[in-house]
Design a protein around this motif. Structure first.
Motif, PDB file in Angstrom:
ATOM      1  N   VAL A 118       0.838  -1.207   0.000  1.00 21.35           N
ATOM      2  CA  VAL A 118       0.000   0.000   0.000  1.00 21.35           C
ATOM      3  C   VAL A 118       0.869   1.251   0.000  1.00 21.35           C
ATOM      4  CG1 VAL A 118      -1.642   1.354   1.364  1.00 21.35           C
ATOM      5  CG2 VAL A 118      -1.964  -1.113   1.125  1.00 21.35           C
ATOM      6  N   TYR A 119       1.867   1.266   0.861  1.00 25.41           N
ATOM      7  CA  TYR A 119       2.765   2.421   0.932  1.00 25.41           C
ATOM      8  C   TYR A 119       3.601   2.547  -0.346  1.00 25.41           C
ATOM      9  CZ  TYR A 119       1.868   3.788   5.778  1.00 25.41           C
ATOM     10  OH  TYR A 119       1.283   4.256   6.927  1.00 25.41           O
ATOM     11  N   GLU A 120       4.067   1.422  -0.878  1.00 24.26           N
ATOM     12  CA  GLU A 120       4.883   1.468  -2.091  1.00 24.26           C
ATOM     13  C   GLU A 120       4.109   2.031  -3.270  1.00 24.26           C
ATOM     14  OE1 GLU A 120       7.948  -2.223  -1.100  1.00 24.26           O
ATOM     15  OE2 GLU A 120       6.144  -2.589  -2.283  1.00 24.26           O
ATOM     16  N   GLU A 121       2.846   1.636  -3.396  1.00 25.09           N
ATOM     17  CA  GLU A 121       2.027   2.126  -4.504  1.00 25.09           C
ATOM     18  C   GLU A 121       1.788   3.628  -4.404  1.00 25.09           C
ATOM     19  OE1 GLU A 121      -1.537  -0.163  -4.575  1.00 25.09           O
ATOM     20  OE2 GLU A 121      -0.511  -2.059  -5.037  1.00 25.09           O
ATOM     21  N   SER A 122       1.713   4.137  -3.176  1.00 22.30           N
ATOM     22  CA  SER A 122       1.459   5.562  -2.982  1.00 22.30           C
ATOM     23  C   SER A 122       2.729   6.395  -3.103  1.00 22.30           C
ATOM     24  CB  SER A 122       0.833   5.810  -1.605  1.00 22.30           C
ATOM     25  OG  SER A 122      -0.430   5.194  -1.497  1.00 22.30           O
ATOM     26  N   LEU A 123       3.866   5.842  -2.660  1.00 23.82           N
ATOM     27  CA  LEU A 123       5.098   6.622  -2.552  1.00 23.82           C
ATOM     28  C   LEU A 123       6.101   6.355  -3.674  1.00 23.82           C
ATOM     29  CD1 LEU A 123       5.654   6.182   1.294  1.00 23.82           C
ATOM     30  CD2 LEU A 123       4.554   8.091   0.123  1.00 23.82           C
ATOM     31  N   PHE A 124       5.856   5.338  -4.505  1.00 21.48           N
ATOM     32  CA  PHE A 124       6.767   4.995  -5.604  1.00 21.48           C
ATOM     33  C   PHE A 124       8.189   4.754  -5.113  1.00 21.48           C
ATOM     34  CE2 PHE A 124       3.427   6.536  -8.398  1.00 21.48           C
ATOM     35  CZ  PHE A 124       3.560   5.701  -9.487  1.00 21.48           C
ATOM     36  N   CYS A 125       8.312   4.028  -4.022  1.00 23.81           N
ATOM     37  CA  CYS A 125       9.637   3.694  -3.507  1.00 23.81           C
ATOM     38  C   CYS A 125       9.533   2.410  -2.688  1.00 23.81           C
ATOM     39  CB  CYS A 125      10.204   4.825  -2.662  1.00 23.81           C
ATOM     40  SG  CYS A 125       9.349   5.109  -1.102  1.00 23.81           S
ATOM     41  N   PRO A 126      10.652   1.688  -2.511  1.00 19.69           N
ATOM     42  CA  PRO A 126      10.627   0.473  -1.692  1.00 19.69           C
ATOM     43  C   PRO A 126      10.329   0.810  -0.234  1.00 19.69           C
ATOM     44  CG  PRO A 126      12.615   0.579  -3.056  1.00 19.69           C
ATOM     45  CD  PRO A 126      11.970   1.922  -3.121  1.00 19.69           C
ATOM     46  N   VAL A 127       9.531  -0.036   0.407  1.00 25.35           N
ATOM     47  CA  VAL A 127       9.168   0.167   1.813  1.00 25.35           C
ATOM     48  C   VAL A 127       9.405  -1.127   2.585  1.00 25.35           C
ATOM     49  CG1 VAL A 127       7.295   0.700   3.431  1.00 25.35           C
ATOM     50  CG2 VAL A 127       7.440   1.922   1.256  1.00 25.35           C
ATOM     51  N   GLN A 128      10.135  -1.030   3.688  1.00 27.79           N
ATOM     52  CA  GLN A 128      10.311  -2.170   4.583  1.00 27.79           C
ATOM     53  C   GLN A 128       9.706  -1.832   5.928  1.00 27.79           C
ATOM     54  OE1 GLN A 128      14.837  -1.805   5.015  1.00 27.79           O
ATOM     55  NE2 GLN A 128      14.276  -2.626   7.020  1.00 27.79           N
ATOM     56  N   ALA A 129       9.410  -2.866   6.718  1.00 24.77           N
ATOM     57  CA  ALA A 129       8.765  -2.662   8.006  1.00 24.77           C
ATOM     58  C   ALA A 129       9.628  -3.252   9.119  1.00 24.77           C
ATOM     59  CB  ALA A 129       7.385  -3.320   8.009  1.00 24.77           C
ATOM     60  N   ASN A 130       9.982  -2.432  10.093  1.00 29.59           N
ATOM     61  CA  ASN A 130      10.709  -2.883  11.274  1.00 29.59           C
ATOM     62  C   ASN A 130       9.786  -2.778  12.484  1.00 29.59           C
ATOM     63  OD1 ASN A 130      12.902  -3.093   9.589  1.00 29.59           O
ATOM     64  ND2 ASN A 130      14.030  -1.378  10.453  1.00 29.59           N
ATOM     65  N   ALA A 131       9.733  -3.836  13.300  1.00 32.02           N
ATOM     66  CA  ALA A 131       8.873  -3.862  14.476  1.00 32.02           C
ATOM     67  C   ALA A 131       9.707  -3.652  15.732  1.00 32.02           C
ATOM     68  CB  ALA A 131       8.111  -5.181  14.555  1.00 32.02           C
ATOM     69  N   PHE A 132       9.244  -2.760  16.614  1.00 33.37           N
ATOM     70  CA  PHE A 132       9.942  -2.407  17.853  1.00 33.37           C
ATOM     71  C   PHE A 132       9.068  -2.777  19.052  1.00 33.37           C
ATOM     72  CE2 PHE A 132      11.748   0.155  14.601  1.00 33.37           C
ATOM     73  CZ  PHE A 132      12.985   0.625  15.003  1.00 33.37           C
ATOM     74  N   TYR A 133       9.584  -3.648  19.919  1.00 32.86           N
ATOM     75  CA  TYR A 133       8.881  -3.953  21.180  1.00 32.86           C
ATOM     76  C   TYR A 133       9.740  -3.421  22.329  1.00 32.86           C
ATOM     77  CZ  TYR A 133       6.217  -6.330  24.780  1.00 32.86           C
ATOM     78  OH  TYR A 133       5.438  -6.593  25.872  1.00 32.86           O
ATOM     79  N   THR A 134       9.156  -2.524  23.123  1.00 33.45           N
ATOM     80  CA  THR A 134       9.890  -1.892  24.222  1.00 33.45           C
ATOM     81  C   THR A 134       9.094  -2.014  25.514  1.00 33.45           C
ATOM     82  OG1 THR A 134      10.816  -0.262  22.683  1.00 33.45           O
ATOM     83  CG2 THR A 134      11.006   0.229  25.027  1.00 33.45           C
ATOM     84  N   PRO A 135       9.696  -2.537  26.598  1.00 31.95           N
ATOM     85  CA  PRO A 135       9.005  -2.610  27.901  1.00 31.95           C
ATOM     86  C   PRO A 135       8.642  -1.218  28.419  1.00 31.95           C
ATOM     87  CG  PRO A 135      10.923  -4.045  27.870  1.00 31.95           C
ATOM     88  CD  PRO A 135      11.009  -3.190  26.646  1.00 31.95           C
ATOM     89  N   CYS A 136       7.780  -1.181  29.411  1.00 33.39           N
ATOM     90  CA  CYS A 136       7.262   0.079  29.937  1.00 33.39           C
ATOM     91  C   CYS A 136       8.375   0.967  30.506  1.00 33.39           C
ATOM     92  CB  CYS A 136       6.209  -0.183  31.012  1.00 33.39           C
ATOM     93  SG  CYS A 136       6.817  -1.080  32.456  1.00 33.39           S
ATOM     94  N   GLU A 137       8.169   2.288  30.313  1.00 31.76           N
ATOM     95  CA  GLU A 137       9.041   3.323  30.877  1.00 31.76           C
ATOM     96  C   GLU A 137      10.513   3.135  30.498  1.00 31.76           C
ATOM     97  OE1 GLU A 137       8.089   3.193  35.036  1.00 31.76           O
ATOM     98  OE2 GLU A 137       6.244   4.337  34.750  1.00 31.76           O
ATOM     99  N   LYS A 138      10.735   2.769  29.250  1.00 31.25           N
ATOM    100  CA  LYS A 138      12.099   2.580  28.760  1.00 31.25           C
ATOM    101  C   LYS A 138      12.299   3.333  27.443  1.00 31.25           C
ATOM    102  CE  LYS A 138      13.726  -0.146  31.973  1.00 31.25           C
ATOM    103  NZ  LYS A 138      14.879   0.272  32.819  1.00 31.25           N
ATOM    104  N   GLN A 139      13.553   3.710  27.196  1.00 34.87           N
ATOM    105  CA  GLN A 139      13.930   4.319  25.932  1.00 34.87           C
ATOM    106  C   GLN A 139      14.333   3.216  24.966  1.00 34.87           C
ATOM    107  OE1 GLN A 139      16.971   7.344  26.270  1.00 34.87           O
ATOM    108  NE2 GLN A 139      17.671   7.013  24.164  1.00 34.87           N
TER     109      GLN A 139
END
Length: 409
Positions: A118-139
């Motif tokens: 969906v993003y690639e069709e709209s932006l005409f560029c390659p799109v990858q997805a990175n998932a971030f899981y962070t515990p509470c009250e952490k940077q």
């Protein structure tokens, strides 16, 4: 920073006037949450896949954890497979507040792969997805900027964000990155924007903008949709390369570039006999918007990684595919269809599938995404031709085989 409220979609069309200029917070209508992915799916992928570093990375208080602390060398059949991620060690680090990042998670989730398209069709560029899981009250990671445009989709929990000004507007990644300089700048300069991103909300971060986030009282999961920009430089240089290849049969184009007086010499000028003006004019005249668009689309296709979900079972089912089987176009498969004089070419990530021209109507009918019984495929193909076409599309991962007794086989 702008706010776009009351959206049912990803507000990509509404960002055009702010693109690469301002960050944006996209707030859906009340109660809007993302249902295509969650924390359970994140840990299912982490535990069930044989993940390797750097596809999985860990950070503690914004600092990367040495991969040797959570990977090992798996030995199998006399072979060694280093940097294999140990989910148990990752779990220990998470309990101690570490952030876990799964890079290119679209390779393991068909729903995320579909969103990349969906993003690639709209932006005409390659799109990858990175998932971030962070515990509470952490940077999660230290304050930084990216050389790609980023859309942060808050899946579970929430994060408090701080945004500074651009460090390098429209960053292309070629400027040497110095984390110490960023740290010093963010210590001395207060952020321009501070806000909380809640589940179902999206944050757009233009490339080059300094940013940093911290979780609140709950654990957080967000997915960063990373858009690797198709710049004018990339588009024009690729178009010229393709045009030059197409002119290879032109004798004038294959002639030597001569100079007046001698072959070398800093003050020499191109001779009239070299035909340089004619060649250059031909290249310039060939650069059109359509040519640039084709270059951009093919860059997306070559850079994308389609989901492999269900592919093995599809190959097995393909052996017994019949006129009464049902197939469906895979939404997660990036492709481009090129109609030539006597054939149809489907350009895929790592190859091109060449089919007879008579297949064109059938392909156009299939790519609308609806399940189709093989014998009902549109066009003038015979039944055997329809079966052969369906088998070729399934074999190359363009279509999937459906079994209505099960969800997918």
């Amino acid at each position: 920073m702008i706010e776009i409220k009351g959206c049912n979609d990803y507000a990509l069309g509404q960002l055009e006037r702010y693109w690469e200029e301002q960050p944006a917070r996209i707030i859906p209508r009340e109660g809007g949450r993302f249902d295509f992915f969650d924390s359970f799916e994140f840990f299912k992928i982490l535990n069930s896949k044989e993940m390797k570093f750097p596809m999985v990375r860990l950070y503690q208080d914004g600092v990367p954890i040495d991969e040797g602390e959570y990977t090992f060398t798996r030995r199998y059949g006399g072979e060694e497979f280093p940097l294999t991620v140990d989910p148990n060690k990752v779990g220990v680090f998470i309990s101690e507040g570490a952030t876990t990042i799964i890079q290119s998670i679209e390779q393991h989730s068909s729903s995320v792969a579909g969103l990349c398209r969906v993003y690639e069709e709209s932006l005409f560029c390659p799109v990858q997805a990175n998932a971030f899981y962070t515990p509470c009250e952490k940077q999660s990671v230290a304050a930084h900027y990216d050389s790609s445009d980023v859309f942060v989709l808050q899946i579970d929990g929430s994060k408090d964000w701080r945004l500074w000004d651009f460090f390098e507007k429209r960053s292309n990644g070629k400027r040497p990155y110095n984390q110490q300089v960023i740290d010093d700048l963010t210590r001395k300069t207060p952020p321009k924007f501070t806000f909380r991103l809640n589940p179902g909300e999206i944050l757009y971060l233009p490339r080059g903008l300094i940013h940093q986030a911290q979780t609140t009282e709950n654990d957080s999961l967000h997915i960063s949709m990373i858009a690797h920009p198709t710049t004018w430089k990339l588009s024009v240089s690729k178009a010229i390369e393709q045009i030059a290849d197409s002119l290879e049969a032109d004798l004038k184009f294959r002639s030597t570039v001569l100079v007046s007086g001698s072959i070398v010499g800093s003050k020499s000028k191109f001779s009239e006999s070299s035909g340089v003006n004619e060649v250059v004019d031909k290249i310039v005249d060939s650069i059109t918007w359509d040519q640039l668009k084709v270059s951009a689309v093919r860059r997306v296709i070559k850079s994308s990684f389609p989901s492999r979900e269900g592919r093995l079972l599809d190959i097995i089912k393909n052996r017994t595919l019949s006129r009464d089987s049902f197939i469906q176009w895979r939404e997660q498969q990036p492709f481009e269809i090129e109609a030539r004089d006597s054939e149809v070419v489907i350009h895929l990530t790592d190859r091109a599938l060449i089919l007879p021209k008579v297949s064109f109507v059938a392909i156009q009918g299939l790519k609308n995404g609806e399940p189709v019984r093989v014998k009902s495929i549109r066009g003038l193909l015979t039944i055997d031709g329809k079966i052969s076409l369906a088998q070729a599309l399934v074999k190359n991962g363009i279509c999937t085989v459906l079994d209505f007794r099960h969800e997918q086989v």
